[in-house]
Design a protein around this motif. Structure first.
Motif, PDB file in Angstrom:
ATOM      1  N   ARG A   1      56.451 129.757  18.727  1.00 50.11           N
ATOM      2  CA  ARG A   1      57.736 130.462  18.832  1.00 50.11           C
ATOM      3  C   ARG A   1      57.855 131.336  20.082  1.00 50.11           C
ATOM      4  NH1 ARG A   1      60.833 129.068  14.956  1.00 50.11           N
ATOM      5  NH2 ARG A   1      60.180 128.773  12.815  1.00 50.11           N
ATOM      6  N   HIS A   2      56.769 131.983  20.472  1.00 54.66           N
ATOM      7  CA  HIS A   2      56.798 132.867  21.641  1.00 54.66           C
ATOM      8  C   HIS A   2      57.098 132.075  22.920  1.00 54.66           C
ATOM      9  CE1 HIS A   2      55.924 136.209  24.271  1.00 54.66           C
ATOM     10  NE2 HIS A   2      55.068 135.437  24.936  1.00 54.66           N
ATOM     11  N   THR A   3      56.343 131.016  23.149  1.00 56.84           N
ATOM     12  CA  THR A   3      56.550 130.201  24.348  1.00 56.84           C
ATOM     13  C   THR A   3      57.900 129.492  24.279  1.00 56.84           C
ATOM     14  OG1 THR A   3      54.163 129.891  24.514  1.00 56.84           O
ATOM     15  CG2 THR A   3      55.536 128.424  25.836  1.00 56.84           C
ATOM     16  N   LEU A   4      58.274 129.050  23.098  1.00 59.20           N
ATOM     17  CA  LEU A   4      59.568 128.408  22.914  1.00 59.20           C
ATOM     18  C   LEU A   4      60.705 129.359  23.300  1.00 59.20           C
ATOM     19  CD1 LEU A   4      61.257 126.005  21.974  1.00 59.20           C
ATOM     20  CD2 LEU A   4      61.069 126.889  19.633  1.00 59.20           C
ATOM     21  N   GLN A   5      60.580 130.625  22.939  1.00 59.66           N
ATOM     22  CA  GLN A   5      61.615 131.597  23.297  1.00 59.66           C
ATOM     23  C   GLN A   5      61.676 131.797  24.818  1.00 59.66           C
ATOM     24  OE1 GLN A   5      64.017 132.930  21.225  1.00 59.66           O
ATOM     25  NE2 GLN A   5      64.867 133.421  23.238  1.00 59.66           N
ATOM     26  N   ILE A   6      60.537 131.809  25.457  1.00 62.60           N
ATOM     27  CA  ILE A   6      60.495 131.928  26.923  1.00 62.60           C
ATOM     28  C   ILE A   6      61.219 130.736  27.556  1.00 62.60           C
ATOM     29  CG2 ILE A   6      58.965 131.864  28.942  1.00 62.60           C
ATOM     30  CD1 ILE A   6      56.949 133.488  27.201  1.00 62.60           C
ATOM     31  N   VAL A   7      60.956 129.543  27.049  1.00 65.83           N
ATOM     32  CA  VAL A   7      61.612 128.337  27.562  1.00 65.83           C
ATOM     33  C   VAL A   7      63.126 128.429  27.361  1.00 65.83           C
ATOM     34  CG1 VAL A   7      61.870 125.847  27.205  1.00 65.83           C
ATOM     35  CG2 VAL A   7      59.590 126.864  27.331  1.00 65.83           C
ATOM     36  N   LYS A   8      63.534 128.876  26.187  1.00 68.26           N
ATOM     37  CA  LYS A   8      64.973 129.021  25.917  1.00 68.26           C
ATOM     38  C   LYS A   8      65.605 130.054  26.848  1.00 68.26           C
ATOM     39  CE  LYS A   8      65.016 127.368  21.194  1.00 68.26           C
ATOM     40  NZ  LYS A   8      65.369 127.605  19.801  1.00 68.26           N
ATOM     41  N   ASP A   9      64.882 131.122  27.131  1.00 77.41           N
ATOM     42  CA  ASP A   9      65.390 132.133  28.067  1.00 77.41           C
ATOM     43  C   ASP A   9      65.536 131.556  29.475  1.00 77.41           C
ATOM     44  OD1 ASP A   9      65.468 133.967  25.991  1.00 77.41           O
ATOM     45  OD2 ASP A   9      63.624 135.003  26.595  1.00 77.41           O
ATOM     46  N   PHE A  10      64.559 130.746  29.899  1.00 80.35           N
ATOM     47  CA  PHE A  10      64.653 130.056  31.187  1.00 80.35           C
ATOM     48  C   PHE A  10      65.901 129.180  31.224  1.00 80.35           C
ATOM     49  CE2 PHE A  10      60.284 131.009  32.431  1.00 80.35           C
ATOM     50  CZ  PHE A  10      60.315 130.891  33.807  1.00 80.35           C
ATOM     51  N   ARG A  11      66.133 128.477  30.144  1.00 78.37           N
ATOM     52  CA  ARG A  11      67.281 127.559  30.072  1.00 78.37           C
ATOM     53  C   ARG A  11      68.592 128.331  30.158  1.00 78.37           C
ATOM     54  NH1 ARG A  11      67.683 122.758  25.558  1.00 78.37           N
ATOM     55  NH2 ARG A  11      69.019 121.390  26.772  1.00 78.37           N
ATOM     56  N   THR A  12      68.680 129.437  29.452  1.00 79.72           N
ATOM     57  CA  THR A  12      69.882 130.269  29.487  1.00 79.72           C
ATOM     58  C   THR A  12      70.112 130.828  30.889  1.00 79.72           C
ATOM     59  OG1 THR A  12      69.626 130.850  27.160  1.00 79.72           O
ATOM     60  CG2 THR A  12      70.976 132.326  28.501  1.00 79.72           C
ATOM     61  N   ASP A  13      69.034 131.316  31.512  1.00 79.29           N
ATOM     62  CA  ASP A  13      69.117 131.835  32.872  1.00 79.29           C
ATOM     63  C   ASP A  13      69.599 130.755  33.831  1.00 79.29           C
ATOM     64  OD1 ASP A  13      68.650 133.812  34.964  1.00 79.29           O
ATOM     65  OD2 ASP A  13      66.899 132.603  35.508  1.00 79.29           O
ATOM     66  N   MET A  14      69.098 129.530  33.670  1.00 76.26           N
ATOM     67  CA  MET A  14      69.508 128.437  34.540  1.00 76.26           C
ATOM     68  C   MET A  14      70.979 128.117  34.357  1.00 76.26           C
ATOM     69  SD  MET A  14      68.450 126.511  36.950  1.00 76.26           S
ATOM     70  CE  MET A  14      69.968 126.215  37.807  1.00 76.26           C
ATOM     71  N   ASN A  15      71.467 128.203  33.141  1.00 77.22           N
ATOM     72  CA  ASN A  15      72.891 127.959  32.895  1.00 77.22           C
ATOM     73  C   ASN A  15      73.760 128.991  33.608  1.00 77.22           C
ATOM     74  OD1 ASN A  15      72.466 125.635  31.384  1.00 77.22           O
ATOM     75  ND2 ASN A  15      72.364 126.758  29.454  1.00 77.22           N
ATOM     76  N   ASP A  16      73.309 130.239  33.642  1.00 75.30           N
ATOM     77  CA  ASP A  16      74.046 131.278  34.363  1.00 75.30           C
ATOM     78  C   ASP A  16      74.056 130.993  35.863  1.00 75.30           C
ATOM     79  OD1 ASP A  16      74.498 132.598  31.964  1.00 75.30           O
ATOM     80  OD2 ASP A  16      72.854 134.035  32.255  1.00 75.30           O
ATOM     81  N   ILE A  17      72.903 130.607  36.399  1.00 71.97           N
ATOM     82  CA  ILE A  17      72.818 130.260  37.824  1.00 71.97           C
ATOM     83  C   ILE A  17      73.692 129.048  38.113  1.00 71.97           C
ATOM     84  CG2 ILE A  17      71.273 129.392  39.637  1.00 71.97           C
ATOM     85  CD1 ILE A  17      69.046 131.112  38.300  1.00 71.97           C
ATOM     86  N   ALA A  18      73.640 128.062  37.237  1.00 78.49           N
ATOM     87  CA  ALA A  18      74.437 126.840  37.430  1.00 78.49           C
ATOM     88  C   ALA A  18      75.924 127.156  37.503  1.00 78.49           C
ATOM     89  CB  ALA A  18      74.163 125.849  36.300  1.00 78.49           C
ATOM     90  N   ASN A  19      76.401 128.028  36.633  1.00 79.15           N
ATOM     91  CA  ASN A  19      77.815 128.406  36.669  1.00 79.15           C
ATOM     92  C   ASN A  19      78.181 129.049  37.999  1.00 79.15           C
ATOM     93  OD1 ASN A  19      78.410 127.440  34.093  1.00 79.15           O
ATOM     94  ND2 ASN A  19      77.854 129.368  33.123  1.00 79.15           N
ATOM     95  N   ALA A  20      77.330 129.916  38.504  1.00 74.24           N
ATOM     96  CA  ALA A  20      77.585 130.572  39.791  1.00 74.24           C
ATOM     97  C   ALA A  20      77.574 129.550  40.929  1.00 74.24           C
ATOM     98  CB  ALA A  20      76.546 131.665  40.044  1.00 74.24           C
ATOM     99  N   VAL A  21      76.641 128.625  40.903  1.00 75.30           N
ATOM    100  CA  VAL A  21      76.551 127.606  41.957  1.00 75.30           C
ATOM    101  C   VAL A  21      77.796 126.721  41.950  1.00 75.30           C
ATOM    102  CG1 VAL A  21      75.307 125.525  42.684  1.00 75.30           C
ATOM    103  CG2 VAL A  21      74.034 127.590  42.084  1.00 75.30           C
ATOM    104  N   ILE A  22      78.216 126.277  40.785  1.00 71.35           N
ATOM    105  CA  ILE A  22      79.390 125.400  40.688  1.00 71.35           C
ATOM    106  C   ILE A  22      80.639 126.139  41.170  1.00 71.35           C
ATOM    107  CG2 ILE A  22      80.863 124.068  39.123  1.00 71.35           C
ATOM    108  CD1 ILE A  22      77.944 122.920  39.707  1.00 71.35           C
ATOM    109  N   GLN A  23      80.790 127.393  40.784  1.00 71.08           N
ATOM    110  CA  GLN A  23      81.942 128.178  41.250  1.00 71.08           C
ATOM    111  C   GLN A  23      81.914 128.350  42.770  1.00 71.08           C
ATOM    112  OE1 GLN A  23      84.669 128.914  39.540  1.00 71.08           O
ATOM    113  NE2 GLN A  23      83.649 127.746  37.938  1.00 71.08           N
ATOM    114  N   PHE A  24      80.736 128.598  43.324  1.00 67.61           N
ATOM    115  CA  PHE A  24      80.568 128.715  44.773  1.00 67.61           C
ATOM    116  C   PHE A  24      81.027 127.430  45.462  1.00 67.61           C
ATOM    117  CE2 PHE A  24      77.750 127.677  48.383  1.00 67.61           C
ATOM    118  CZ  PHE A  24      78.067 128.710  49.254  1.00 67.61           C
ATOM    119  N   CYS A  25      80.557 126.302  44.971  1.00 62.87           N
ATOM    120  CA  CYS A  25      80.913 125.009  45.573  1.00 62.87           C
ATOM    121  C   CYS A  25      82.421 124.760  45.488  1.00 62.87           C
ATOM    122  CB  CYS A  25      80.153 123.872  44.903  1.00 62.87           C
ATOM    123  SG  CYS A  25      78.378 123.889  45.240  1.00 62.87           S
TER     124      CYS A  25
END
Length: 168
Positions: free
Chosen positions: A99-123
Motif C-alpha cells: 500500500r505504501h509504494t502503491l500510494q507513491i505511484v498513485k501520487d506520481f500519476r496524479t502529479d503527471m496529470n497536473d503537468i500534462a494539463n499544463a503542457v497541453i494548455q501551453f501547446c
C-alpha cells in the motif's frame, strides 16, 4: 468493429474484469522493452522541446513554432497513453499488496496529470501561428516553467519510478 476496445481483443490482457470492474488477477503483462521505449520517448520529447525554442521562438518563425508545438503535443500525449496504460496499470496491479509504494505511484500519476494539463494548455496557447508582443514575453516564462517541470519529472521517472517496473 467495436471489439478494438474489448479486453478479449488485446494481446496484453490476461483476464477480464468481473462485474465489479476488478479482478484479482493481472490484466497487463510485463513488457521487457517498455522502460527503454518510455526513455526513448523522453529523449524525443526533449529534442522537440529544444527545437521549439531554437527553430521557432528564437528565429521568430511562428509557423515552425506552431508546427513544433503540435508535434510536441501529439508525441507527449502518445507517451502519456503508453505510460498510463502499460506502465501505471501494471505497477498498480503488481503493488496491490504494498500500500505504501502503491500510494507513491498513485501520487506520481496524479502529479503527471497536473503537468500534462499544463503542457497541453501551453501547446494550445502558443500554436496559433502568430503571437502578440505580450504573448512573446509570456512565452519565454511559460517555456522555462514547462521545461523545468518536464526536466524534473523525466529525471524522477527514470531514476526512481521506472526502477519499480519489474517482472513478478
Amino acid at each position: 468493429m467495436f471489439g478494438l476496445f474489448s479486453s478479449k481483443s488485446r494481446d496484453n490482457k490476461d483476464t477480464e474484469k468481473d462485474a465489479s470492474g476488478t479482478s484479482g488477477r493481472r490484466t497487463i503483462k510485463y513488457d521487457p522493452s517498455l522502460i527503454l521505449s518510455l526513455k526513448n520517448d523522453h529523449h524525443e520529447l526533449v529534442n522537440i522541446f529544444q527545437r521549439i525554442w531554437s527553430e521557432g521562438f528564437e528565429k521568430q518563425n511562428f509557423r515552425q513554432l506552431s508546427e513544433l508545438l503540435s508535434v510536441f503535443k501529439s508525441t507527449f500525449q502518445a507517451h502519456l497513453i503508453k505510460e498510463n496504460v502499460s506502465f501505471y496499470v501494471y505497477l498498480e496491479q503488481s503493488l496491490v499488496n504494498d500500500r505504501h509504494t502503491l500510494q507513491i505511484v498513485k501520487d506520481f500519476r496524479t502529479d503527471m496529470n497536473d503537468i500534462a494539463n499544463a503542457v497541453i494548455q501551453f501547446c494550445k496557447r502558443y500554436s496559433r501561428g502568430t503571437l502578440s508582443r505580450e504573448e512573446l514575453i509570456r512565452f519565454k516564462s511559460d517555456y522555462e516553467q514547462i521545461g523545468e517541470a518536464l526536466t524534473r519529472r523525466v529525471s524522477l521517472e527514470e531514476k526512481e519510478l521506472y526502477t519499480l517496473y519489474n517482472p513478478s
